[in-house]
Motif scaffolding. Structure first.
Motif, mmCIF file in Angstrom:
data_model
loop_
_atom_site.group_PDB
_atom_site.id
_atom_site.type_symbol
_atom_site.label_atom_id
_atom_site.label_comp_id
_atom_site.label_asym_id
_atom_site.label_seq_id
_atom_site.Cartn_x
_atom_site.Cartn_y
_atom_site.Cartn_z
ATOM 1 N N TYR A 29 0.839 -1.197 0.000
ATOM 2 C CA TYR A 29 0.000 0.000 0.000
ATOM 3 C C TYR A 29 0.874 1.247 0.000
ATOM 4 O O TYR A 29 0.611 2.207 -0.714
ATOM 5 N N ILE A 35 -4.626 -1.907 -2.363
ATOM 6 C CA ILE A 35 -4.813 -3.016 -1.431
ATOM 7 C C ILE A 35 -4.570 -4.291 -2.219
ATOM 8 O O ILE A 35 -5.302 -4.593 -3.159
ATOM 9 N N ILE A 237 -8.265 -10.335 5.568
ATOM 10 C CA ILE A 237 -9.003 -9.144 6.018
ATOM 11 C C ILE A 237 -8.513 -8.709 7.386
ATOM 12 O O ILE A 237 -8.345 -7.529 7.667
ATOM 13 N N PHE A 240 -5.235 -7.063 7.108
ATOM 14 C CA PHE A 240 -5.400 -5.713 6.576
ATOM 15 C C PHE A 240 -5.913 -4.773 7.660
ATOM 16 O O PHE A 240 -5.463 -3.635 7.776
ATOM 17 N N VAL A 244 -4.222 -1.324 8.923
ATOM 18 C CA VAL A 244 -4.925 -0.041 9.027
ATOM 19 C C VAL A 244 -4.878 0.463 10.460
ATOM 20 O O VAL A 244 -4.641 1.638 10.722
ATOM 21 N N ILE A 248 -1.611 2.632 7.984
ATOM 22 C CA ILE A 248 -1.133 1.948 6.787
ATOM 23 C C ILE A 248 0.083 2.675 6.221
ATOM 24 O O ILE A 248 0.151 3.894 6.235
ATOM 25 N N PHE A 282 -13.768 -7.134 12.863
ATOM 26 C CA PHE A 282 -14.196 -6.236 11.787
ATOM 27 C C PHE A 282 -14.803 -4.952 12.344
ATOM 28 O O PHE A 282 -14.653 -3.883 11.757
ATOM 29 N N SER A 283 -15.505 -5.073 13.488
ATOM 30 C CA SER A 283 -16.078 -3.868 14.083
ATOM 31 C C SER A 283 -14.974 -2.916 14.521
ATOM 32 O O SER A 283 -15.084 -1.704 14.367
ATOM 33 N N LEU A 285 -12.156 -2.608 13.106
ATOM 34 C CA LEU A 285 -11.684 -1.955 11.887
ATOM 35 C C LEU A 285 -12.520 -0.723 11.596
ATOM 36 O O LEU A 285 -12.002 0.363 11.336
ATOM 37 N N ILE A 286 -13.847 -0.913 11.642
ATOM 38 C CA ILE A 286 -14.736 0.199 11.316
ATOM 39 C C ILE A 286 -14.561 1.330 12.322
ATOM 40 O O ILE A 286 -14.401 2.495 11.953
ATOM 41 N N LEU A 289 -11.236 3.174 11.846
ATOM 42 C CA LEU A 289 -11.198 4.035 10.676
ATOM 43 C C LEU A 289 -12.020 5.296 10.884
ATOM 44 O O LEU A 289 -11.700 6.349 10.354
ATOM 45 N N ILE A 290 -13.079 5.183 11.662
ATOM 46 C CA ILE A 290 -13.924 6.356 11.868
ATOM 47 C C ILE A 290 -13.243 7.353 12.799
ATOM 48 O O ILE A 290 -13.195 8.542 12.520
ATOM 49 N N PRO A 293 -8.564 7.685 11.511
ATOM 50 C CA PRO A 293 -8.374 7.221 10.137
ATOM 51 C C PRO A 293 -6.909 6.978 9.780
ATOM 52 O O PRO A 293 -6.618 6.232 8.856
#
Lengths: 305, 441, 276
Positions: A29, A35, A237, A240, A244, A248, A282-283, A285-286, A289-290, A293
């Motif tokens: 990246y 990606i 995933i 990744f 993140v 990244i 995964f949560s 991750l979200i 990022l919010i 970031p």
């Protein structure tokens, strides 16, 4: 407390594996800005090659475990690195200056190719191996008969990760290749004008990333004692996510993010529910990022108007 | 931008028999290493549980020889074609012909679609396949709003498809609501989830948005698998009611449609009904999208794809604009999901994997990002192509993956590389896709 | 603050980390006048613009905008798209930011987004093709046509913006900003990259926009433009105001000359030559 300590150890081991995969994502990246969707499958291929080379070596009558492991490590790193090189050459390089979605879709396509290639060539069933590295230490004998265990395989995973990370950090910070990589990351055109072979540098990025993913694949095989053709997707995933989370483009960040994801997943499984461990990852991750970031160690991006 | 051009080194020969042979030899060597263990050795769990292996050097040799031969052919073709660029591959006359074909191709396809049940009345297979293609056309058109128009990369579109399908399945099986009540509900629920996801994440740009939507798709799937009391978990929901013609069932009962019309019952009636249902749904999607493009909201979507900063400077609320695009796309996905559930009568999480998202995204991108006709053609090609490989079941995804890579290299801009303006003063002229941006989100 | 000031900048501060890009800057822009903001490269002019147009949130200070009807807005509190939508401040960009894949006409239609959204009943009236919406769309096209005509691009209305020559793109961006019907038009180096003839045309265009009743705030390096059309000039260096006044007065100000000499010889020569 003992239970907690045990989970901490387990989480760190799992996190080391994620971290090794995450480095591949973060490097690619950073340098080409895409990606590499197929990277999770590279990890899976690495696991398979480790498995097959291990089987072949054992059937040749080799019995010295350290020798076997060393050969398996080198073979799977070498062959998997070649996979990384080939994929970049076939699927990404022709699209380097194309529009942004093209390499991403090409990568998704490549991910399907690798997943199904190993399904077709090695069958869909899970491949178990007997424990190769056995034994361990009991760190602490708990009150309720619960003991904190540190197995040899866990030590091997963590040590291998540390050694490779050291080697790799040295490559990026001290060698000519590392300098070229950092230059390409900043500005490919300028790097090319100053005599950096951009094509070769990018190829090497993929090669190194794939080699590290192969190590992760082998560690996964040793630690969990199985591989299957579908394991690359979810691991990819999560790795990744780790990249993140760490920010990244940042190498220490990738490792840190890997450890964080490994710990979160382990503790979530231990204290809440195993079924929802992926949902938790995964949560995260979200949420990251919010609210963050740029991740833990990433550089903030200033918007130019 | 060529990296090597900066170095004044003597160019290596790029033609001639020796060059081709050398290149093929390298390719074969690489293939030999790549395939040595993966193809040359086959592992399997043995009867006692341990792993056994056997060798397949024959297969390995065949593959390596194929790569060697293929490399020579590819290299010969390349030298014959000259330097690879898209103009060369798709000559200008062909491009204009395609643009011209676009004028009559769309109506012709539409007429043909209406006639399919008449032409292929007794061919169940073709009818089923047409329904499948139309479902993907609809999904493609729905995702096109998000990806093609607004330029937001959504890798979790299947989540909304799943929300629609499960909404209908659960409302119908638990509360006995009819399809026609559930259809709008499914759309609304999917749109609601679209807003719920979109609200926090739409500030993210580019690949981050892609990966978050992917994660969201996976979360929805995992929740469906694990929330067994509601969704039935991996076993799915069965016994989903079939659609009725506004209350009149399409079966062989006494108050069924066949009995009421006084004709003999045939199971084909239901299939044909389903066909026209999905055709209508798809056409509504298309009509709404075309209308929206000519409204300020649609223009704002496209402007957002072109330049987000400029949009802000013009007083456009970027967040709500993105949200509407996301919700609109999700709503169409929800409709398609409800249709899928009623058509199948049974749904399970297996139908809503990432591969579905990737397939729909591939349809949109292959279609040419924003072109309605292109998306329809791409759906036809993709799903049709998929069917061609039905016999080679386990090679299907392998071929699909390779096709995706090759299509991207061949036509990164998709089949239809033009954008039609939404308003004009004098001349309605198409805009080359070289100018059209692809969005950052 | 008197009524004839459309914009009052009061002790504006903007910090990036430890760097102070704009330090306690105060100036005013008069209604229906052209105010120019000049200064050597890196003086902080574009940062001021980004604060006024909501791309940056100022670290301190106040930005007050007063409409003709007396309604006042504190821009530093509005932020982002609301500055254009409510306070009616439009801007152009130093590096042109058109929608290259859309036609010139479409670019101007996007600029009327907020008015058209209302007219289309937040899309729903538009979807069913209500007559009120159709009339509104006709009017919007008329406004776009008027501005295309004013900037001399009527014949290229249906061409992709990305296909227009550079000078045309500059003018189209100004037309697009004007289609938002702004009270204040902020132009970030509108003459950059234009040849002498195009630059002259731009002067006329800006004067005509002023005469139509829109106030203009301008960043410019081209001193011929600044001297010819500005009513008032504010000079910045290192984030602070070093001079302001009528163009002639500013040009002869030794502090200004020193700032340009210290920063960039060419620009200093440009400043001095423009007076002779």
């Amino acid at each position: 407390m003992d239970y907690f300590a045990q989970q901490l150890i387990n989480g760190l081991v799992l996190g080391s594996i994620y971290g090794l995969i995450a480095i591949g994502y973060t490097m690619v990246y950073g340098i080409v800005g895409m990606i590499n969707f197929a990277h999770g499958d590279i990890f899976m291929i690495g696991g398979f090659i480790a498995l097959i080379s291990f089987l072949v070596l054992v059937s040749f009558g080799l019995t010295a475990v350290p020798v076997i492991l060393l050969i398996v490590l080198l073979v799977s790193m070498a062959i998997t690195a070649l996979y990384g090189w080939t994929i970049e050459r076939i699927a990404y390089r022709p699209l380097r200056h194309s529009f942004r979605l093209a390499p991403m879709l090409s990568a998704i396509g490549m991910s399907f190719v690798l997943t199904n290639f190993s399904q077709v060539s090695q069958g869909a069933r899970v491949k178990p191996v007997p424990p190769i590295i056995t034994g361990g230490y009991t760190l602490h004998e708990g009150a309720a008969g619960f003991a904190v265990q540190l197995s040899n395989i866990q030590i091997v995973v963590v040590l291998t990760t540390i050694v490779l990370l050291a080697v790799f950090t040295w490559i990026v910070s001290r060698t000519r290749l590392g300098r070229d990589m950092r230059a390409c990351e900043q500005d490919q055109t300028m790097a090319a004008l100053l005599g950096v072979d951009v094509d070769r540098t990018i190829s090497m990025t993929f090669v190194i990333g794939a080699a590290l993913a192969a190590v992760a694949g082998m560690m996964y095989l040793l630690y969990y004692g199985l591989v299957d053709f579908f394991m690359g997707f979810v691991a990819g995933i999560k790795a990744f996510t780790a990249a993140v989370l760490g920010g990244i483009g940042s190498l220490p960040g990738a490792m840190l993010g890997g450890l964080a994801i490994g710990l979160i997943e382990t503790f979530w499984s231990a204290y809440f529910s195993v079924e929802y461990k992926d949902v938790a990852a995964f949560s995260i991750l979200i949420v990251v990022l919010i609210f963050m970031p740029t991740g833990l160690l990433g550089r903030p991006e200033v918007e130019k108007v | 931008m060529s990296a090597t051009s900066a170095r004044p080194s003597p160019a290596p020969p790029t033609s001639g028999a020796a060059f081709i042979f050398k290149k093929a030899l390298i390719s074969a060597g690489v293939a030999l290493v790549l395939f040595s263990l993966m193809i040359g050795v086959r592992t399997e769990a043995g009867p006692q549980g341990g792993l056994i292996y056997w060798t397949r050097f024959g297969d390995l040799a065949v593959l390596v020889a194929t790569v060697f031969g293929g490399s020579i052919i590819v290299e010969l073709l390349r030298q014959w074609w000259g330097p690879v660029d898209s103009d060369r591959f798709v000559p200008k006359p062909v491009q204009t012909a395609m643009a011209f074909a676009g004028r009559w191709l769309a109506p012709a396809l539409l007429v043909f679609a209406f006639l399919i049940p008449v032409i292929f009345y007794n061919q169940r297979y073709i009818l089923d396949l047409s329904i499948l293609v139309l479902t993907y056309v609809m999904l493609g058109w729905g995702l096109n709003v998000v990806v093609g128009l607004a330029g937001l990369l959504d890798l979790g579109y299947v989540a909304f498809y799943a929300v629609g399908a499960y909404s209908y399945a659960l409302l119908a099986t638990n509360f006995g609501l009819s399809f026609w009540v559930c259809l709008p509900l499914a759309g609304i629920l999917a749109a609601f989830w679209g807003v719920l996801l979109g609200f926090p994440v739409l500030r993210l740009r580019g690949d981050y948005l892609a990966i978050v939507t992917l994660a969201f798709g996976e979360i929805i799937r995992l929740v469906i698998i694990n929330w067994q009391s509601l969704t039935g978990g991996p076993n799915g929901v069965s016994g989903i009611p079939r659609p009725t013609l506004f209350g009149i069932p399409l079966d062989n009962s006494d108050d069924g449609l066949a009995a009421k019309l006084g004709i003999d019952f045939s199971p084909t009636h239901r299939i044909i009904f389903l066909f026209y249902l999905i055709l209508a749904l798809a056409l509504i999607t298309n009509w709404v999208t075309i209308r929206l493009r000519r409204l300020p909201i649609g223009r704002a979507w496209e402007a957002l794809r072109e330049d987000e900063v400029a949009c802000r400077a013009l007083g456009i609320n970027v967040t709500t604009t993105k949200l509407t695009a996301f919700a609109t796309g999700a709503m169409f996905g929800g409709f398609a999901g409800a249709f899928f559930a009623t058509r199948q009568g049974f749904i399970s999480p297996e139908s809503f994997t990432f591969q579905e998202s990737a397939l729909v995204l591939a349809i949109v991108v292959l279609g040419g990002m924003g072109s309605q006709l292109g998306v329809a053609l791409a759906a036809l090609t993709m799903i049709g192509g998929f069917e061609l490989f039905r016999g080679l079941d386990q090679y299907r995804m392998l071929v699909f993956g390779m096709a995706m890579v090759l299509l991207m290299i061949w036509r990164p801009r998709g089949l239809i590389g033009h954008r039609a303006p939404t308003v004009f003063l004098e001349r309605n002229q198409a805009i080359s896709s070289d100018l059209v941006k692809e969005g950052h989100g | 603050m008197s009524d004839d000031h459309i914009l009052s900048v009061d002790r504006l501060m903007m910090r990036f980390g430890g760097i102070v890009a704009v330090n306690s800057l105060s100036f005013t822009a008069e209604r229906r006048k052209i105010t120019a903001l000049i200064g050597p490269n890196g003086a902080g002019k574009t940062t001021v613009f980004n604060c006024i147009t909501g791309f940056y949130r100022p670290s301190g200070g106040a930005l007050r905008l007063v409409h003709d009807d007396g309604r006042a807005f504190q821009l530093e509190r509005l932020g982002d798209f609301r500055i254009s939508k409510l306070a009616k401040v439009a801007r152009t960009f130093q590096n042109i930011r058109l929608f290259p894949g859309m036609t010139a006409l479409e670019n101007l239609m996007v600029a009327q987004h907020n008015a058209l959204m209302r007219a289309s009943g937040l899309t729903f009236l538009g979807l069913i093709g209500a007559p009120a919406w159709r009339q509104a769309e006709e009017r919007a096209i008329d406004l776009a046509r008027t501005w295309l005509d004013r900037v001399g691009l009527l014949l290229r209305a249906d061409d992709a913006a990305g296909n227009l020559p550079y000078g045309d793109q500059r003018r189209l961006e100004i037309a697009r900003a004007m289609c938002t019907e702004p009270a204040l038009l902020c132009l970030d180096e509108p003459a950059a990259g234009l040849n002498a003839r195009e630059s002259g045309g731009l002067n006329e265009l800006l004067l005509s926009i002023r005469d139509l009743g829109t106030s203009i705030l301008l960043i410019e390096h081209d001193m011929s433009v600044v001297m010819e059309i500005s009513d008032h000039v504010v000079v910045m260096d290192y984030g602070v105001k070093i001079a302001e006044g009528a163009p002639q007065a500013v040009r002869d100000d030794p502090k200004v000359i020193a700032a340009y000499l210290g920063a960039d010889e060419e620009e200093a020569i440009a400043v001095m030559e423009s007076g002779t």
